[in-house]
Motif scaffolding. Structure first.
Motif, PDB file in Angstrom:
ATOM      1  N   VAL A   1      22.655  29.510  18.990  1.00 57.45           N
ATOM      2  CA  VAL A   1      22.787  29.082  20.377  1.00 57.45           C
ATOM      3  C   VAL A   1      22.438  27.607  20.487  1.00 57.45           C
ATOM      4  N   ASP A   2      23.036  26.945  21.433  1.00 58.62           N
ATOM      5  CA  ASP A   2      22.775  25.534  21.693  1.00 58.62           C
ATOM      6  C   ASP A   2      22.135  25.462  23.074  1.00 58.62           C
ATOM      7  N   VAL A   3      20.828  25.194  23.105  1.00 58.56           N
ATOM      8  CA  VAL A   3      20.048  25.282  24.342  1.00 58.56           C
ATOM      9  C   VAL A   3      19.265  23.998  24.580  1.00 58.56           C
ATOM     10  N   GLU A   4      18.716  23.874  25.769  1.00 56.63           N
ATOM     11  CA  GLU A   4      17.954  22.689  26.152  1.00 56.63           C
ATOM     12  C   GLU A   4      16.551  22.650  25.550  1.00 56.63           C
ATOM     13  N   SER A   5      15.992  23.826  25.215  1.00 60.23           N
ATOM     14  CA  SER A   5      14.602  23.843  24.761  1.00 60.23           C
ATOM     15  C   SER A   5      14.312  25.081  23.920  1.00 60.23           C
ATOM     16  N   GLU A   6      13.198  25.011  23.219  1.00 63.26           N
ATOM     17  CA  GLU A   6      12.745  26.176  22.463  1.00 63.26           C
ATOM     18  C   GLU A   6      12.425  27.331  23.402  1.00 63.26           C
ATOM     19  N   GLU A   7      11.891  27.010  24.570  1.00 67.09           N
ATOM     20  CA  GLU A   7      11.567  28.042  25.549  1.00 67.09           C
ATOM     21  C   GLU A   7      12.809  28.833  25.940  1.00 67.09           C
ATOM     22  N   ARG A   8      13.949  28.136  26.110  1.00 63.72           N
ATOM     23  CA  ARG A   8      15.187  28.833  26.452  1.00 63.72           C
ATOM     24  C   ARG A   8      15.638  29.700  25.280  1.00 63.72           C
ATOM     25  N   ALA A   9      15.494  29.220  24.056  1.00 66.82           N
ATOM     26  CA  ALA A   9      15.865  30.018  22.891  1.00 66.82           C
ATOM     27  C   ALA A   9      15.040  31.305  22.840  1.00 66.82           C
ATOM     28  N   VAL A  10      13.750  31.194  23.128  1.00 70.92           N
ATOM     29  CA  VAL A  10      12.870  32.365  23.153  1.00 70.92           C
ATOM     30  C   VAL A  10      13.290  33.309  24.283  1.00 70.92           C
ATOM     31  N   GLU A  11      13.615  32.743  25.430  1.00 69.78           N
ATOM     32  CA  GLU A  11      14.067  33.550  26.572  1.00 69.78           C
ATOM     33  C   GLU A  11      15.325  34.340  26.198  1.00 69.78           C
ATOM     34  N   LEU A  12      16.261  33.686  25.536  1.00 65.65           N
ATOM     35  CA  LEU A  12      17.482  34.370  25.109  1.00 65.65           C
ATOM     36  C   LEU A  12      17.182  35.425  24.050  1.00 65.65           C
ATOM     37  N   ALA A  13      16.311  35.119  23.107  1.00 63.34           N
ATOM     38  CA  ALA A  13      15.966  36.087  22.061  1.00 63.34           C
ATOM     39  C   ALA A  13      15.424  37.377  22.673  1.00 63.34           C
TER      40      ALA A  13
END
Length: 116
Positions: free
Chosen positions: A84-96
């Motif tokens: 995924v291409d996201v704005e932040s690590e927090e968003r990556a965690v949210e998606l996970a």
């Protein structure tokens, strides 16, 4: 920033799930793919074969050695991933956390630091 979200499967755990639970996982992946596609965060996803269908290759002293099976003997194996291409690590965690497998096993979030 790009993140690799890796999915790991425990066949023994999967075998304990009901058909409804398994179908919910499959349907959840469809919903997740739709979400990250609509938000423009999807880069790619792949599902991988089980360890029994894996070949491990090593080269030692110039000789190629091939064996059947995964590199590591374990009760869980890498069964797929999303990039995924996201704005932040927090968003990556949210998606996970939205990936249906996360309710049964861990989803690893790792930043992609190099691409060719």
């Amino acid at each position: 920033m790009r993140y690799l979200l890796t999915l790991h499967m425990k066949p023994a755990l999967w075998a304990t799930l009901t058909d409804d639970q398994k179908n919910a996982v499959f349907e959840g992946h469809g919903e997740f793919i739709e979400l990250v596609t609509e938000t423009g965060e999807m880069v790619e996803t792949k599902a991988l074969a089980e360890p029994a269908a894996t070949r491990t290759v090593r080269v030692q002293d110039g000789v190629t050695h091939v064996r059947d099976g995964a590199f590591v003997e374990a009760d869980a194996f890498l069964c797929g991933y999303y990039v995924v291409d996201v704005e932040s690590e927090e968003r990556a965690v949210e998606l996970a956390a939205k990936i249906p497998d996360a309710q049964y096993t861990a989803v690893e979030v790792r930043q992609v630091v190099h691409e060719a």
